[in-house]
Enzyme design. Structure first.
Site, mmCIF file in Angstrom:
data_model
loop_
_atom_site.group_PDB
_atom_site.id
_atom_site.type_symbol
_atom_site.label_atom_id
_atom_site.label_comp_id
_atom_site.label_asym_id
_atom_site.label_seq_id
_atom_site.Cartn_x
_atom_site.Cartn_y
_atom_site.Cartn_z
ATOM 1 N N GLN A 76 -6.890 -3.220 -9.278
ATOM 2 C CA GLN A 76 -6.081 -4.087 -8.410
ATOM 3 C C GLN A 76 -6.866 -4.517 -7.166
ATOM 4 O OE1 GLN A 76 -3.272 -5.712 -8.531
ATOM 5 N NE2 GLN A 76 -2.733 -5.046 -10.594
ATOM 6 N N SER A 77 -8.123 -4.810 -7.327
ATOM 7 C CA SER A 77 -8.962 -5.172 -6.182
ATOM 8 C C SER A 77 -8.558 -6.518 -5.565
ATOM 9 C CB SER A 77 -10.422 -5.248 -6.640
ATOM 10 O OG SER A 77 -11.213 -5.847 -5.633
#
Ligand SMILES: *Cc1c(COP(=O)(O)O)cnc(C)c1O
Length: 344
Positions: A76-77
C-alpha cells in the site's frame, strides 16, 4: 537561492495551505495553538509528501533522458502511487516492486487503495516480493533487466528518500517559514510522520540551512528511536553537503518519538484508528493508518502530557496517504459508531 541550481520538474505551482485547527486546539485545550500544513494537497497524483521529492528526482531523471521510472515500496505504498501518477503526467513508464511487508491482510488491502490507483495510472508492472527481501538488490536487478530491453531507467529508492528527494523538504521549510512570517507567528514545533526518513532529513537540513529555530519531531512509523534518529541525522548531513552548507550540520535538530508505532509498520491499532477519527470529526482532515494517523496520535499524546508549552505554535505536517484508508475499511467498522471526541 540555495535550491535553484538543482534540476526540478514543477508538479506543484503554489504553496500548500497552512491552516489553523481551531476545533482541535480547543479540544486539546493545552494552551498551545495547532496548525496543519496541507502537504496532502500537493496537487499531483492524489497528493502527499512524495510529490515534493519527485519534483527534484524527476528533474534529475529528465536531465538523464530517462524513459522509465523504477521504484519500490510496501503493497500500500503512497510513494509508489505518487511515482506512478507523476510518471503518467510526464509520459514516462513506471515499474514497481512491492514488498509484502504487512502480515494478515485482507482483500481490500491487496486490491484497493493505492494498489488500485497504481493500476489506474497504468504502471507497466507491479512485481510482488516477500517481506524482508533486499529491495535495493531488487531495484538493481529490475533496472538491469530494463536496460537489456533497451530502456533508459531511472531508479528511485523507497520513499524517494535520498539527498535529491530530500531537497523537496528543504524547499518546504522555506515555504512554511514564509507563510508563518506572513501570519506573524513563530513556528515552535513541526510534528510529522517519519518512515524512510527523507522528509525529516530534508526538514532538518532546511531548518539548519535557513536558520529557522523550530523543534522538529518525527513520529516513527516503524523503527526504534535511536535507529531512526541516526538514519535521519546521517541523511540530513548528506543533504547539507549536497546543498553546499555542511557547516550547518552542527545546528541539526532531530527528535523522534517511537511510542506510536502501534503494532508495527502498516498495522493500524486502536490508537491510530481513533486519531484518524478525531482528525476527521474535528477538522475534516483525512489521515491514513500507516503514517499520518500515527503521527496525529503522537501529537495528541504529547499535547495531553503537557509537552507543548502554553502559547506554543505547533504545525502538524500532513504528509498525505488518504487513499490508503480504503485498504483498511474493515478495521474501522467497529469504531465508526463510537463517540471518539468524548473525554475518556
Ligand atoms: C512516505 C510517507 C511518510 C514518511 O515520509 P518519509 O520521507 O518516508 O519518512 C509520511 N506520510 C505519508 C502519508 C507517506 O506516504
Amino acid at each position: 537561492m540555495l535550491l535553484s541550481r538543482f534540476p526540478r520538474v514543477r508538479l506543484i505551482d503554489q504553496p500548500t495551505p497552512l491552516e489553523p485547527m481551531p476545533r482541535l486546539t480547543q479540544w486539546l485545550d493545552c494552551g498551545a495553538t495547532f496548525w496543519v500544513k496541507r502537504d496532502d494537497c500537493t496537487q499531483a497524483a492524489g497528493g502527499g509528501n512524495k510529490v515534493r521529492k519527485l519534483e527534484y528526482l524527476l528533474g534529475e531523471a529528465l536531465s538523464q533522458q530517462a524513459d522509465l521510472l523504477i521504484t519500490q515500496g510496501a503493497v500500500q505504498s503512497n510513494h509508489v502511487r505518487q511515482t506512478a501518477g507523476a510518471a503518467a503526467r510526464l509520459g514516462l513508464g513506471c515499474r514497481a516492486i512491492l514488498e509484502r511487508r504487512v502480515p494478515d491482510t485482507d482483500r481490500d488491502f491487496e486490491e484497493s487503495g493505492n494498489v488500485f490507483l497504481d493500476r489506474l495510472y497504468g504502471v507497466e508492472s507491479l512485481r510482488y516480493v516477500a517481506a524482508g527481501t533486499d529491495m535495493t538488490r531488487e531495484l538493481a536487478a529490475e533496472s538491469e533487466q530494463a536496460r537489456r530491453q533497451g530502456r533508459r531507467p531511472y531508479v528511485i529508492p523507497g520513499g524517494g528518500s535520498n539527498r535529491v528527494g530530500a531537497l523537496g523538504y528543504v524547499e518546504c521549510v522555506f515555504e512554511l517559514a514564509a507563510q508563518a512570517n506572513a501570519r506573524a507567528i513563530p513556528i515552535d514545533w513541526i510534528v510529522h510522520a517519519t518512515g524512510s526518513s527523507g522528509t525529516q532529513a530534508g526538514l532538518a537540513a532546511g531548518l539548519a540551512a535557513f536558520g529557522v529555530d523550530a523543534h522538529l519531531l518525527g513520529v516513527s512509523v516503524r523503527q526504534p528511536r535511536a535507529v531512526q534518529v541516526a538514519k535521519v541525522r546521517a541523511e540530513a548531513e548528506t543533504v547539507l553537503d549536497y546543498l553546499g552548507c555542511p557547516h550547518a550540520a552542527s545546528a541539526l535538530d532531530v527528535e523522534v518519538d517511537d511510542a506510536h508505532v502501534d503494532g508495527g509498520y502498516g498495522m493500524a491499532g486502536p490508537a491510530t484508528l481513533r486519531a484518524i477519527l478525531v482528525a476527521a470529526r474535528l477538522e475534516g482532515l483525512l489521515l491514513d493508518p500507516t503514517y499520518t494517523g500515527k503521527a496525529f496520535a503522537g501529537l495528541i499524546a504529547r499535547a495531553r502530557a503537557g509537552h507543548f508549552p502554553r502559547g506554543a505554535q505547533v504545525v502538524f505536517l500532513h504528509t498525505g496517504g488518504a487513499p490508503g484508508l480504503f485498504a483498511y475499511r474493515q478495521q474501522f467498522e467497529a469504531l465508526l459508531g463510537s463517540d471518539v471526541l468524548k473525554p475518556s
